[in-house]
Scaffold this active site. Sequence first.
Site, PDB file in Angstrom:
ATOM      1  N   ASP A 195       0.634  -1.267  -0.045  1.00  0.00           N
ATOM      2  CA  ASP A 195       0.081   0.042   0.129  1.00  0.00           C
ATOM      3  C   ASP A 195       1.039   1.485   0.091  1.00  0.00           C
ATOM      4  OD1 ASP A 195      -2.324  -1.528   0.271  1.00  0.00           O
ATOM      5  OD2 ASP A 195      -2.259  -1.654   2.336  1.00  0.00           O
ATOM      6  N   LYS A 202       1.930   1.950  -5.327  1.00  0.00           N
ATOM      7  CA  LYS A 202       2.325   1.578  -6.421  1.00  0.00           C
ATOM      8  C   LYS A 202       1.539   1.869  -7.630  1.00  0.00           C
ATOM      9  CE  LYS A 202       2.367  -2.543  -4.270  1.00  0.00           C
ATOM     10  NZ  LYS A 202       2.219  -2.073  -2.871  1.00  0.00           N
ATOM     11  N   GLY A 240      -4.370  -4.414  -3.828  1.00  0.00           N
ATOM     12  CA  GLY A 240      -5.478  -3.023  -4.099  1.00  0.00           C
ATOM     13  C   GLY A 240      -4.669  -1.936  -4.577  1.00  0.00           C
ATOM     14  N   HIS A 241      -4.737  -1.402  -5.964  1.00  0.00           N
ATOM     15  CA  HIS A 241      -3.763  -0.700  -6.411  1.00  0.00           C
ATOM     16  C   HIS A 241      -4.794   0.671  -6.845  1.00  0.00           C
ATOM     17  CE1 HIS A 241      -0.211  -3.536  -7.062  1.00  0.00           C
ATOM     18  NE2 HIS A 241      -0.600  -3.423  -5.851  1.00  0.00           N
ATOM     19  N   GLN A 294       2.114  -6.089  -3.277  1.00  0.00           N
ATOM     20  CA  GLN A 294       2.433  -6.094  -1.618  1.00  0.00           C
ATOM     21  C   GLN A 294       3.845  -5.523  -1.574  1.00  0.00           C
ATOM     22  OE1 GLN A 294       1.371  -9.473  -3.344  1.00  0.00           O
ATOM     23  NE2 GLN A 294      -0.533  -8.423  -2.998  1.00  0.00           N
TER      24      GLN A 294
HETATM   25  P1  GDP Z   1      -0.772   0.367  -3.529  1.00  0.00           P
HETATM   26  O1  GDP Z   1      -1.315  -0.921  -3.071  1.00  0.00           O
HETATM   27  O2  GDP Z   1       0.712   0.427  -3.342  1.00  0.00           O
HETATM   28  O3  GDP Z   1      -0.848   0.607  -5.161  1.00  0.00           O
HETATM   29  O4  GDP Z   1      -1.396   1.488  -2.825  1.00  0.00           O
HETATM   30  P2  GDP Z   1      -2.822   1.708  -2.403  1.00  0.00           P
HETATM   31  O5  GDP Z   1      -3.713   2.249  -3.331  1.00  0.00           O
HETATM   32  O6  GDP Z   1      -3.358   0.448  -1.503  1.00  0.00           O
HETATM   33  O7  GDP Z   1      -2.717   2.728  -1.171  1.00  0.00           O
HETATM   34  C1  GDP Z   1      -2.218   4.138  -1.375  1.00  0.00           C
HETATM   35  C2  GDP Z   1      -3.193   5.073  -0.970  1.00  0.00           C
HETATM   36  O8  GDP Z   1      -2.659   6.418  -0.910  1.00  0.00           O
HETATM   37  C3  GDP Z   1      -4.295   5.300  -2.136  1.00  0.00           C
HETATM   38  O9  GDP Z   1      -5.313   5.733  -1.363  1.00  0.00           O
HETATM   39  C4  GDP Z   1      -3.728   6.324  -2.953  1.00  0.00           C
HETATM   40  O10 GDP Z   1      -4.717   7.200  -3.618  1.00  0.00           O
HETATM   41  C5  GDP Z   1      -3.263   7.323  -1.819  1.00  0.00           C
HETATM   42  N1  GDP Z   1      -1.787   8.139  -2.369  1.00  0.00           N
HETATM   43  C6  GDP Z   1      -1.060   7.654  -3.265  1.00  0.00           C
HETATM   44  N2  GDP Z   1      -0.019   8.739  -3.314  1.00  0.00           N
HETATM   45  C7  GDP Z   1      -0.372   9.585  -2.387  1.00  0.00           C
HETATM   46  C8  GDP Z   1       0.291  11.039  -1.786  1.00  0.00           C
HETATM   47  O11 GDP Z   1       1.274  11.285  -2.296  1.00  0.00           O
HETATM   48  N3  GDP Z   1      -0.566  11.647  -0.929  1.00  0.00           N
HETATM   49  C9  GDP Z   1      -1.745  11.151  -0.442  1.00  0.00           C
HETATM   50  N4  GDP Z   1      -2.246  11.908   0.642  1.00  0.00           N
HETATM   51  N5  GDP Z   1      -2.320  10.080  -0.736  1.00  0.00           N
HETATM   52  C10 GDP Z   1      -1.646   9.212  -1.980  1.00  0.00           C
HETATM   53  P1  IMO Z   2      -0.945  -4.004  -2.275  1.00  0.00           P
HETATM   54  O1  IMO Z   2      -0.475  -4.753  -3.621  1.00  0.00           O
HETATM   55  C1  IMO Z   2      -0.837  -4.596   1.977  1.00  0.00           C
HETATM   56  C2  IMO Z   2      -1.150  -8.713   3.656  1.00  0.00           C
HETATM   57  C3  IMO Z   2      -2.425  -9.175   4.334  1.00  0.00           C
HETATM   58  C4  IMO Z   2      -1.856 -10.021   5.524  1.00  0.00           C
HETATM   59  C5  IMO Z   2      -0.914 -10.635   4.641  1.00  0.00           C
HETATM   60  C6  IMO Z   2      -1.159 -11.961   3.754  1.00  0.00           C
HETATM   61  O2  IMO Z   2      -2.206  -3.343  -2.379  1.00  0.00           O
HETATM   62  O3  IMO Z   2       0.243  -3.412  -1.616  1.00  0.00           O
HETATM   63  P2  IMO Z   2      -2.732 -12.779   1.836  1.00  0.00           P
HETATM   64  O4  IMO Z   2      -4.248 -12.324   1.501  1.00  0.00           O
HETATM   65  O5  IMO Z   2      -1.745 -12.200   0.847  1.00  0.00           O
HETATM   66  O6  IMO Z   2      -2.419 -14.206   2.108  1.00  0.00           O
HETATM   67  O7  IMO Z   2      -2.451 -11.802   3.057  1.00  0.00           O
HETATM   68  O8  IMO Z   2      -0.488  -9.858   3.509  1.00  0.00           O
HETATM   69  N1  IMO Z   2      -1.352  -8.288   2.383  1.00  0.00           N
HETATM   70  C7  IMO Z   2      -1.450  -6.930   1.965  1.00  0.00           C
HETATM   71  N2  IMO Z   2      -1.021  -5.737   2.636  1.00  0.00           N
HETATM   72  N3  IMO Z   2      -0.791  -4.497   0.730  1.00  0.00           N
HETATM   73  C8  IMO Z   2      -1.138  -5.295  -0.036  1.00  0.00           C
HETATM   74  O9  IMO Z   2      -1.151  -5.699  -1.441  1.00  0.00           O
HETATM   75  C9  IMO Z   2      -1.370  -6.658   0.532  1.00  0.00           C
HETATM   76  N4  IMO Z   2      -1.663  -8.103   0.123  1.00  0.00           N
HETATM   77  C10 IMO Z   2      -1.705  -8.929   1.309  1.00  0.00           C
HETATM   78  O10 IMO Z   2      -3.025  -8.074   5.032  1.00  0.00           O
HETATM   79  O11 IMO Z   2      -1.455  -9.409   6.344  1.00  0.00           O
HETATM   80 MG    MG Z   3      -2.762  -1.436  -2.027  1.00  0.00          MG
END
Ligand code: GDP
Ligand code: IMO
Ligand code: MG
Length: 424
Positions: free
Chosen positions: A16, A19, A43-44, A225
């Site tokens: 998270d 990415k 979840g991207h 991840q």
């Molecule tokens: P990923 O799994 O690595 O793609 O990241 P996620 O989408 O799960 O979580 C990143 C969260 O931070 C999302 O809600 C994005 O919209 C938000 N986000 C990304 N870059 C920034 C930033 O520079 N500032 C803020 N405030 N939010 C951001």
């Molecule tokens: P992105 O790509 C954050 C965590 C789960 C749990 C552990 C194992 O959005 O960064 P799983 O369902 O993979 O067997 O769960 O890994 N986890 C993540 N945490 N971002 C993710 O993906 C994750 N994918 C799995 O919360 O702790």
């Molecule tokens: Mg994510």
Amino acid sequence: MEKGKVDALLGIVFGDEGKGKVVDVFTPKYDVVARFAGGPNAGHTIIFEGKKFVLRSIPSGIFAEDKINIIGNGCVIAPDLFMAEAKELETAGYDLKKRLHISKRAHLILPTHRVLDRAYEAAKGKNKVGTTGKGIGPTYSDKASRIGLRVGDILENFDSKYQALKARHEQILKDLNFTDYDITEEEKAWMEGIHYMSTFPLTDTEVEINQYLKEGKSVLAEGAQGTMLDIDHGTYPFVSSSNTTSGGVCTGLGIGPKQVGEVFGIFKAYSTRVGSGPFPVELFDETGDKIREIGHEYGAVTGRNRRCGWVDLVALKYAIMINGVTQLVMMKSDVLDSFETIKACVAYKKDGVILENVPFETEGCEAVYKDIPGWQCDLTGITDEKDFPEAFKNYIQFLEDELETPITILSVGPDRAQTIIRNK
Ligand code: GDP
Ligand code: IMO
Ligand code: MG
């Protein structure tokens, strides 16, 4: 970006990191974007022009109309969830059918894999991993046990292969006394998803990617991840089930290590973790709550609260080493805009001993902090690094000195436009 190479963008902490946003920003520079590991546990989030999408299995390069997107052999895929995700994009006007190629070698997540995920978690009691419940672990287990079903299996005699694996799962569930489940509806959607998936190019993506590289095209590998969730290098057993690190790029796409170019390591200006497991920088006080509120730190897949804390240099140094990171990308600096003092974890302390490396067992480690003055102003509108406040420049410099790696990209808000590429 070098022609004929695969650059990787890897989450280097607990996922998270942002990415999806950065892959979307990078995509115009590349010909191909490919996922190499994980599945719908990811979840991207991508935000642009007032629109927001959360992608799980589909690469984040899908919004650039002329780019090929690949779901590589290292991934696991749930046909029903894939269908829902793809249809949402089609409804929003994106034509996917020719541009999204799926590896025949990627493994299928069955509905019973998801039941097994719940059953194994329930059996673990208070040692639950806190998985996303998407069946990731059981699917990769079947892959390693050499009984899994692959995307290519859809093309021939699929039903009998499906029934055989399902029966095997049902037997395990019975043995575990986990019989209170009903997958009738899920299975219907899943079979529909199988049919829908078969309308996409199901290809030998490893051959395809190597051909692109031969032609001088450039590929961006999108991590899922993060390093601390890697099956080998993360905080085992509180990890996911694939290699999320740079080695996974090679095995998950079918390329050689010399074809990897830049390795971008992405992290937040602070830390988060979702699910169970050790997290030495976790804040249990109002500072942690404040970071969660400002950063909207709630899971994109499960909606769970993300655990929050200060940046962890011990984990970052380890991840830079494991992945061979060449450039760093720092996200969400704006979330720290209002803090008078920022802290950075510079070492762990365990049983009275100072540790500068991630130990075999992180449980029981306490964070040792260094204080850094905050910038206390709004970064979200800044588009050029020369306009950064001095205190923010100092924070960046401090991290670069500690991590011995340049921070070349900074994000100051969730929108595609709130990204600053530095002139390094
Ligand atoms: P990923 O799994 O690595 O793609 O990241 P996620 O989408 O799960 O979580 C990143 C969260 O931070 C999302 O809600 C994005 O919209 C938000 N986000 C990304 N870059 C920034 C930033 O520079 N500032 C803020 N405030 N939010 C951001
Ligand atoms: P992105 O790509 C954050 C965590 C789960 C749990 C552990 C194992 O959005 O960064 P799983 O369902 O993979 O067997 O769960 O890994 N986890 C993540 N945490 N971002 C993710 O993906 C994750 N994918 C799995 O919360 O702790
Ligand atoms: Mg994510």
